[in-house]
Enzyme design. Sequence first.
Site, PDB file in Angstrom:
ATOM      1  N   SER A   1       0.831  -1.198   0.000  1.00 52.20           N
ATOM      2  CA  SER A   1       0.000   0.000   0.000  1.00 52.20           C
ATOM      3  C   SER A   1       0.863   1.245   0.000  1.00 52.20           C
ATOM      4  O   SER A   1       1.966   1.257   0.561  1.00 52.20           O
ATOM      5  CB  SER A   1      -0.904   0.006   1.237  1.00 52.20           C
ATOM      6  OG  SER A   1      -1.526   1.256   1.410  1.00 52.20           O
TER       7      SER A   1
ATOM      8  N   TYR B   1      -2.472  -0.426   9.961  1.00 50.77           N
ATOM      9  CA  TYR B   1      -2.649  -0.963   8.608  1.00 50.77           C
ATOM     10  C   TYR B   1      -1.357  -0.797   7.815  1.00 50.77           C
ATOM     11  O   TYR B   1      -0.856  -1.740   7.198  1.00 50.77           O
ATOM     12  CB  TYR B   1      -3.803  -0.254   7.900  1.00 50.77           C
ATOM     13  CG  TYR B   1      -3.892  -0.583   6.426  1.00 50.77           C
ATOM     14  CD1 TYR B   1      -4.270  -1.851   6.004  1.00 50.77           C
ATOM     15  CD2 TYR B   1      -3.583   0.367   5.454  1.00 50.77           C
ATOM     16  CE1 TYR B   1      -4.338  -2.167   4.657  1.00 50.77           C
ATOM     17  CE2 TYR B   1      -3.654   0.069   4.114  1.00 50.77           C
ATOM     18  CZ  TYR B   1      -4.034  -1.197   3.722  1.00 50.77           C
ATOM     19  OH  TYR B   1      -4.093  -1.508   2.383  1.00 50.77           O
TER      20      TYR B   1
END
Length: 350
Positions: free
Chosen positions: A142, A167
């Site tokens: 990501s 995350y």
Amino acid sequence: MKILVTGAAGFIGSFVALRLLERGDEVVGLDNINEYYDPALKYGRLRELGIGEESVGWYKFVQSGKFPNFRFVRMNLEDKQAMQMLFANEGFERVCNLAAQAGVRYSITNPYAYIESNIDGFINVLEGCRHNGVQHLVYASSSSVYGLNGNVPFSEKSSIAHPVSLYAASKKSNELMAHAYSKLYGIPSTGLRFFTVYGPWGRPDMSPFLFADAILHDRPIKVFNNGDMLRDFTYIDDIVEGVVRVIDHTAQPNPDWDDRHPDPSTSPAPYKIYNIGNSQPVRLMDFIRAIETACGKEAEKIFLPMQPGDVYQTNADTTLLQRELGFKPDKDIADGVRETVDWFRRYYGL
């Protein structure tokens, strides 16, 4: 090729599976269809792949009614024994791991979900590749891994030392774990840092969906950091093209590796990292205006401060992707938003 696609009921995973099937690959799709967001949307994506909701059950392989080369199974990545059996029985040539607990803000209040899926689940994928001769592991990272790094555009060579959400930390951990397995066991692995993916069938927790839904139902939208943010919005078709090219481009050791000046995007092991982004960051207020135009009405806006875990700007440097795979995402934001809103209207009958 025989390819495992995890997260096959997810936004990116369903599109990747469809592309692979259309070109003739044999695909096994895996997803746990959790309730992080409305499972009806996940089942809708599966219908596009020929899998009916009524046929889906835990640990049950379902044959697609559209694609003879596609089967789907509902399973948790963190189920160690089930994953071992899956890899041993199927003999995958390549694995595309797109399953993960997503969402930056959700990780603030639900941290354990990220450890279970993104860490425990990923080690099961790595072990499956290690023990079953998988030729190439491609996995989703990501853009959030860049965290506090303010040196934009973000390059794969840049530091990812300071993530600002669990995350992001879990995605950085995936990259580190993959490198360790590439070095120890010679498993070719490639991590893909996605930048703010949007498009038809997109996630309802992402701003394009949230904004379109609110505007079309005459509800106010929440605009964080008072609209002063930039995002490298990347259309789903561009993401899929990049993923498929990477699947076909097996990671190789870098023969010019210099341990005095290490390059984080490559290694003497068969390991690689690529950004996949549009490289044209859009101001949040300009993105909202594009959605307003597509919806045909102006939004009522509630301006709020920056949220925990968010970053001010994302901006991808895709030089490596262009040079090594001959591809640069380039979908125009106005066209992409219009297609997204058109899908939203059709899907919800608006």
